[in-house]
Write a protein that holds these residues in place. Structure first.
Motif, PDB file in Angstrom:
ATOM      1  N   HIS A  44       8.149  38.238  33.743  1.00 29.55           N
ATOM      2  CA  HIS A  44       7.787  38.712  32.195  1.00 29.55           C
ATOM      3  C   HIS A  44       8.924  39.029  31.092  1.00 29.55           C
ATOM      4  O   HIS A  44       8.859  39.492  30.410  1.00 29.55           O
ATOM      5  CB  HIS A  44       6.802  39.983  32.561  1.00 29.55           C
ATOM      6  CG  HIS A  44       7.240  41.236  32.890  1.00 29.55           C
ATOM      7  ND1 HIS A  44       7.618  41.238  34.478  1.00 29.55           N
ATOM      8  CD2 HIS A  44       7.920  42.457  32.384  1.00 29.55           C
ATOM      9  CE1 HIS A  44       8.253  42.558  34.453  1.00 29.55           C
ATOM     10  NE2 HIS A  44       8.565  42.976  33.223  1.00 29.55           N
ATOM     11  N   PHE A  45      10.280  38.962  32.039  1.00 25.12           N
ATOM     12  CA  PHE A  45      11.229  39.073  30.978  1.00 25.12           C
ATOM     13  C   PHE A  45      11.673  37.686  30.087  1.00 25.12           C
ATOM     14  O   PHE A  45      12.557  37.865  29.267  1.00 25.12           O
ATOM     15  CB  PHE A  45      12.485  39.600  31.702  1.00 25.12           C
ATOM     16  CG  PHE A  45      12.489  41.015  31.961  1.00 25.12           C
ATOM     17  CD1 PHE A  45      11.494  41.847  31.490  1.00 25.12           C
ATOM     18  CD2 PHE A  45      13.434  41.622  32.966  1.00 25.12           C
ATOM     19  CE1 PHE A  45      11.509  43.159  31.806  1.00 25.12           C
ATOM     20  CE2 PHE A  45      13.535  43.117  33.124  1.00 25.12           C
ATOM     21  CZ  PHE A  45      12.512  43.949  32.423  1.00 25.12           C
ATOM     22  N   GLN A  91      18.403  43.275  39.872  1.00 25.07           N
ATOM     23  CA  GLN A  91      17.517  44.461  39.667  1.00 25.07           C
ATOM     24  C   GLN A  91      18.286  45.673  40.059  1.00 25.07           C
ATOM     25  O   GLN A  91      17.761  46.319  40.940  1.00 25.07           O
ATOM     26  CB  GLN A  91      15.903  44.215  40.131  1.00 25.07           C
ATOM     27  CG  GLN A  91      15.335  43.362  39.168  1.00 25.07           C
ATOM     28  CD  GLN A  91      13.990  43.187  39.804  1.00 25.07           C
ATOM     29  OE1 GLN A  91      13.645  42.839  40.981  1.00 25.07           O
ATOM     30  NE2 GLN A  91      12.832  43.572  39.149  1.00 25.07           N
ATOM     31  N   ASP A  98       4.359  43.141  38.208  1.00 23.05           N
ATOM     32  CA  ASP A  98       5.741  43.177  37.381  1.00 23.05           C
ATOM     33  C   ASP A  98       5.474  43.910  36.110  1.00 23.05           C
ATOM     34  O   ASP A  98       6.581  44.027  35.407  1.00 23.05           O
ATOM     35  CB  ASP A  98       6.327  41.821  37.359  1.00 23.05           C
ATOM     36  CG  ASP A  98       6.928  41.164  38.588  1.00 23.05           C
ATOM     37  OD1 ASP A  98       7.302  42.134  39.650  1.00 23.05           O
ATOM     38  OD2 ASP A  98       6.830  40.136  38.719  1.00 23.05           O
ATOM     39  N   GLU A  99       4.138  44.086  35.592  1.00 23.64           N
ATOM     40  CA  GLU A  99       4.052  44.899  34.264  1.00 23.64           C
ATOM     41  C   GLU A  99       4.478  45.969  34.488  1.00 23.64           C
ATOM     42  O   GLU A  99       4.655  46.816  33.343  1.00 23.64           O
ATOM     43  CB  GLU A  99       2.715  44.464  34.064  1.00 23.64           C
ATOM     44  CG  GLU A  99       2.514  43.034  33.547  1.00 23.64           C
ATOM     45  CD  GLU A  99       2.323  42.022  34.766  1.00 23.64           C
ATOM     46  OE1 GLU A  99       1.801  42.626  35.771  1.00 23.64           O
ATOM     47  OE2 GLU A  99       2.823  40.897  34.436  1.00 23.64           O
ATOM     48  N   LEU A 100       4.517  46.748  35.408  1.00 21.05           N
ATOM     49  CA  LEU A 100       4.860  48.209  35.573  1.00 21.05           C
ATOM     50  C   LEU A 100       6.250  48.398  35.210  1.00 21.05           C
ATOM     51  O   LEU A 100       7.361  47.569  35.521  1.00 21.05           O
ATOM     52  CB  LEU A 100       4.720  48.674  37.075  1.00 21.05           C
ATOM     53  CG  LEU A 100       3.374  48.809  37.565  1.00 21.05           C
ATOM     54  CD1 LEU A 100       3.220  49.076  39.190  1.00 21.05           C
ATOM     55  CD2 LEU A 100       2.707  49.882  36.964  1.00 21.05           C
ATOM     56  N   PRO A 101       6.539  49.489  34.487  1.00 20.46           N
ATOM     57  CA  PRO A 101       8.044  50.025  34.210  1.00 20.46           C
ATOM     58  C   PRO A 101       8.469  50.360  35.682  1.00 20.46           C
ATOM     59  O   PRO A 101       8.005  50.677  36.500  1.00 20.46           O
ATOM     60  CB  PRO A 101       7.929  51.047  33.438  1.00 20.46           C
ATOM     61  CG  PRO A 101       6.353  51.127  32.635  1.00 20.46           C
ATOM     62  CD  PRO A 101       5.559  50.337  33.809  1.00 20.46           C
ATOM     63  N   ILE A 102       9.969  50.178  35.742  1.00 17.52           N
ATOM     64  CA  ILE A 102      10.686  50.434  36.883  1.00 17.52           C
ATOM     65  C   ILE A 102      10.377  51.707  37.463  1.00 17.52           C
ATOM     66  O   ILE A 102      10.117  51.860  38.788  1.00 17.52           O
ATOM     67  CB  ILE A 102      12.130  49.987  36.969  1.00 17.52           C
ATOM     68  CG1 ILE A 102      12.457  48.754  36.388  1.00 17.52           C
ATOM     69  CG2 ILE A 102      13.007  50.613  38.117  1.00 17.52           C
ATOM     70  CD1 ILE A 102      12.131  47.611  37.526  1.00 17.52           C
ATOM     71  N   PRO A 103      10.379  52.760  36.692  1.00 18.29           N
ATOM     72  CA  PRO A 103      10.126  54.032  37.289  1.00 18.29           C
ATOM     73  C   PRO A 103       8.798  54.130  37.840  1.00 18.29           C
ATOM     74  O   PRO A 103       8.563  54.868  39.006  1.00 18.29           O
ATOM     75  CB  PRO A 103      10.399  55.146  35.836  1.00 18.29           C
ATOM     76  CG  PRO A 103      11.306  54.421  35.188  1.00 18.29           C
ATOM     77  CD  PRO A 103      10.841  52.855  35.330  1.00 18.29           C
ATOM     78  N   ASP A 104       7.897  53.663  37.075  1.00 15.90           N
ATOM     79  CA  ASP A 104       6.459  53.777  37.644  1.00 15.90           C
ATOM     80  C   ASP A 104       6.320  52.986  39.078  1.00 15.90           C
ATOM     81  O   ASP A 104       5.656  53.464  40.039  1.00 15.90           O
ATOM     82  CB  ASP A 104       5.417  53.133  36.778  1.00 15.90           C
ATOM     83  CG  ASP A 104       5.324  53.920  35.187  1.00 15.90           C
ATOM     84  OD1 ASP A 104       5.944  55.137  35.317  1.00 15.90           O
ATOM     85  OD2 ASP A 104       4.745  53.500  34.132  1.00 15.90           O
ATOM     86  N   LYS A 105       6.743  51.804  38.989  1.00 17.56           N
ATOM     87  CA  LYS A 105       6.907  51.116  40.145  1.00 17.56           C
ATOM     88  C   LYS A 105       7.810  52.131  41.528  1.00 17.56           C
ATOM     89  O   LYS A 105       6.853  51.956  42.718  1.00 17.56           O
ATOM     90  CB  LYS A 105       7.803  49.811  40.102  1.00 17.56           C
ATOM     91  CG  LYS A 105       7.546  48.787  41.323  1.00 17.56           C
ATOM     92  CD  LYS A 105       8.490  47.692  41.008  1.00 17.56           C
ATOM     93  CE  LYS A 105       7.975  46.899  39.894  1.00 17.56           C
ATOM     94  NZ  LYS A 105       8.476  45.264  39.780  1.00 17.56           N
ATOM     95  N   ASP A 141      18.778  48.713  38.521  1.00 19.78           N
ATOM     96  CA  ASP A 141      18.128  49.866  38.308  1.00 19.78           C
ATOM     97  C   ASP A 141      17.041  50.047  39.396  1.00 19.78           C
ATOM     98  O   ASP A 141      16.841  51.281  40.017  1.00 19.78           O
ATOM     99  CB  ASP A 141      17.638  49.873  36.810  1.00 19.78           C
ATOM    100  CG  ASP A 141      16.875  48.670  36.507  1.00 19.78           C
ATOM    101  OD1 ASP A 141      16.893  47.555  37.388  1.00 19.78           O
ATOM    102  OD2 ASP A 141      16.043  48.554  35.618  1.00 19.78           O
TER     103      ASP A 141
END
Length: 140
Positions: free
Chosen positions: A21-22, A69, A98-105, A71
């Motif tokens: 998605h990037f 990745q 993969d649509e989740l922001p990193i902190p949510d994941k 972060d």
């Protein structure tokens, strides 16, 4: 001896090593119509079954991070998630992929760390199967 933990090639050689998605135009990087089908059906993940058989991966656990990745890797390490065996699917994957922001994941990975059980894994596997069959959360 290092085990194989890759995927079937569905993207062209030279595609930037980022989560799909990037990419500004991910479809432009697909190898063929078959590559598109492999990605949308998640069949590009099948080679990872070998890694499960040799014990490098599990069916359920935090999905492996890409090497770049940093972060995601850092947050998982801070929260103790790095101690889990990576999985073909996981709690974060069935809750947004993969649509989740990193902190949510990472929050979902931590939740999995604390709730880990056979029944929770069965629930995650069921949800993953349903999402794959519905192509839910798959855009490329």
């Amino acid at each position: 001896m290092q085990s194989f933990s890759g995927k079937f090639r569905s993207m062209q050689i030279g595609t930037p090593a980022v989560v799909t998605h990037f990419l500004s135009h991910p479809d432009a990087y697909l190898t063929t119509t078959l590559g598109s089908f492999l990605r949308k059906s998640s069949l590009d993940e099948l080679p990872q079954l070998w890694s499960i058989l040799v014990g490098d991966m599990s069916f359920v656990g935090p999905h492996p991070a890409l090497f770049n990745q940093h972060d995601l890797i850092e947050l998982r390490t801070q929260q103790g998630v790095h101690a889990l065996v990576p999985g073909l699917t996981g709690w974060a994957q069935v809750n947004g992929r993969d649509e989740l922001p990193i902190p949510d994941k990472v929050k979902l990975d931590v939740e999995y760390l604390h709730r880990q059980s056979l029944w929770f894994d069965i629930r995650i596997l069921w949800l993953a199967l349903v999402k794959v069959l519905r192509r839910d959360g798959v855009s490329h």
